[in-house]
Design a protein around this motif. Structure first.
Motif, short mmCIF file in Angstrom:
data_model
loop_
_atom_site.label_atom_id
_atom_site.label_comp_id
_atom_site.label_asym_id
_atom_site.label_seq_id
_atom_site.Cartn_x
_atom_site.Cartn_y
_atom_site.Cartn_z
N ARG A 50 0.10 5.43 28.29
CA ARG A 50 -1.37 5.32 28.89
C ARG A 50 -1.89 6.42 29.42
NH1 ARG A 50 -4.07 0.42 27.76
NH2 ARG A 50 -6.09 0.49 28.84
N ALA A 51 -1.17 7.04 30.86
CA ALA A 51 -1.89 8.21 31.47
C ALA A 51 -1.98 9.26 30.56
CB ALA A 51 -0.73 8.86 32.03
N ALA A 52 -1.48 9.24 29.34
CA ALA A 52 -1.68 10.58 28.25
C ALA A 52 -3.05 10.31 27.32
CB ALA A 52 -0.91 10.20 27.57
N PHE A 53 -3.15 8.52 27.40
CA PHE A 53 -4.14 8.41 26.43
C PHE A 53 -5.85 8.84 26.82
CE2 PHE A 53 -7.47 5.07 25.97
CZ PHE A 53 -7.68 5.33 24.54
N GLU A 54 -5.37 8.86 28.47
CA GLU A 54 -7.15 8.40 28.93
C GLU A 54 -6.97 9.74 29.22
OE1 GLU A 54 -9.05 6.52 30.43
OE2 GLU A 54 -7.46 4.90 29.71
N ALA A 55 -6.25 11.05 29.53
CA ALA A 55 -6.21 12.63 29.79
C ALA A 55 -7.09 12.87 28.64
CB ALA A 55 -4.95 13.24 29.91
N ALA A 56 -6.18 12.76 27.10
CA ALA A 56 -6.69 12.91 25.93
C ALA A 56 -8.20 12.87 25.80
CB ALA A 56 -5.62 12.42 24.53
N LEU A 57 -8.74 11.27 26.33
CA LEU A 57 -9.79 10.86 26.04
C LEU A 57 -11.01 11.79 26.97
CD1 LEU A 57 -10.60 6.55 26.16
CD2 LEU A 57 -10.94 8.33 23.91
N ALA A 58 -10.70 12.09 27.88
CA ALA A 58 -11.09 13.08 28.94
C ALA A 58 -11.77 13.95 28.80
CB ALA A 58 -10.87 12.56 30.25
N GLN A 59 -10.56 14.39 27.78
CA GLN A 59 -10.80 16.01 27.28
C GLN A 59 -12.48 16.26 26.64
OE1 GLN A 59 -7.80 17.16 24.84
NE2 GLN A 59 -6.19 17.32 26.30
#
Ligand code: PLP
Length: 386
Positions: free
Chosen positions: A125-134
């Protein structure tokens, strides 16, 4: 020797209802684009199947695009030429455990972010949120490509949750529902996806036909993969494979009606197989056993064995299993899914998959277990160090 087929995730046996529809369609002559009676009959056969496929995933028939299979449907969905209400996604978020048809078939080049998964095979989930935030810092809307269920382990992704997040960020979601369809609820409502991908042969229809289904007809593709005669509303040119589409429709209708009962049956068989397997081989590892999984899939490894040896020995004993994903060369190659889950090479070398389906019975489980015990004893005698 009666064969025991435990490889429904690779391809399911053809359902009799699908076979009957195909035979009728094969005996009829007519190009669905022709205006004469024969052509109109072929068109009617296709449109009947389209209704059934749409009903299975809770979509509209006009938004079903028939393709040559899920590989083509994924290539069409991920060709970088779709425009949603918020514009055209210009970057792809894709999980590391997607089918190679998506991982290698997309057209996003360096604009693709591979999302890592946990030990249970679920998106980090953290990696997903970080990728979205980019995207907030200059990127366009994202396109998320995510399987509802993994073909090797059966792991179920939280597609609806992640779809909601992507939507909040103005993006689109492609959900590969190939393994989920008919086994768990896999609809536009349950996934929140904008595009769903299905394959006929995983639900008991014929091979070589599948579909990309759009939630909303306003979703536009600027560059279809195949252009020509304007079939499939201009989204996929080429004379339709009427018999295959007819069989796909019949399988979709059957699985819509019987899917829940089949899921209960396969879950019971899978659970029986797993408890007996752990009795015969207490050190066996069952991948994703405690995570949400498809009801029909068991992926496991027995220390001291290799997938090749076990597969061949079981095949000789009359059983068809698979080593994770079947490879076109017939060779067993290292699973990118297990690697992404952090399973060591040593363990992954022995990974096998048993998958049940509409015609599986308790006898299949018994046959598997009575074949496995002597095979394991033989392997262990040959390599006592293990
Ligand atoms: N996606 C998943 C999850 C699959 O399991 C498969 C087939 O193994 C595909 C896509 C490709 O489907 P097809 O054989 O229809 O091209």
């Amino acid at each position: 020797m009666t064969r025991v087929y435990l490889d429904h995730n690779a391809t399911a046996p053809l359902r009799p209802s699908a076979r009957a529809k195909m035979l009728a369609a094969l005996d009829a002559c007519g190009n669905a684009s022709s205006v004469h009676a024969e052509g109109r009959a072929a068109r009617a056969t296709i449109e009947e199947a389209r209704e059934k496929v749409a009903a299975l995933i809770g979509g509209a028939a006009r938004n079903v695009v028939f393709t040559s299979g899920a590989t083509e449907a994924l290539a069409l969905a991920l060709n970088g030429a779709w425009r949603g209400p918020q514009g055209a996604p210009d970057r792809l978020l894709i999980s590391a455990t997607e089918h190679v048809a998506a991982l290698e078939g997309h057209a996003f080049g360096v604009a693709a972010t591979i999302l890592p998964v946990t030990r249970a095979g679920l998106i980090d989930r953290a990696a997903f949120e970080a990728a979205l935030a980019q995207g907030v810092h200059g990127g366009g809307p994202p396109l998320l490509c995510l399987q509802a269920a993994n073909n090797e382990t059966g792991a179920l992704q939280p597609v609806a949750d992640l779809s909601a997040r992507v939507r909040e960020n103005g993006g689109l979601v492609v959900c590969d529902a190939v393994q989920a369809a008919g086994r768990i609820p896999a609809t536009f409502e349950s996934t929140g996806a904008d595009m769903l991908v299905l394959s006929s042969h995983k639900i008991g229809g014929p091979q070589g036909v599948g579909a990309l289904i759009l939630r909303d007809a306003r979703l536009q593709c600027d560059r279809p993969l195949l252009r020509g005669g304007g079939q499939e509303r201009g989204r996929r040119a080429g004379t339709e494979n009427v018999a295959a589409i007819a069989g796909f429709g019949a399988a979709a209708a059957e699985v819509q009606e019987r899917g829940p009962a089949e899921a209960a049956l396969t879950a019971a068989l899978r659970d029986a197989l797993e408890s007996d397997l752990l009795r015969i081989a207490p050190d066996a590892e069952i991948f994703g056993m405690d995570a949400p999984r498809l009801p029909n899939t068991c992926a496991f490894a027995i220390p001291g064995t290799t997938a090749e040896t076990l597969l061949m020995a079981l095949d000789l004993a009359g059983l068809a299993l698979s080593s994770g994903s079947a490879c076109s060369s017939g060779k067993v190659r290292r699973s990118h899914v297990l690697a992404a889950m952090g399973v060591s090479d040593h363990v992954a070398r022995g990974a096998l998959r048993a998958s049940f389906g509409w015609n599986s019975t308790r006898c299949d489980v018994d046959a598997f277990l009575s074949a496995l015990a002597p095979v394991l004893a033989r392997i262990q005698r040959k390599s006592p160090a293990n």
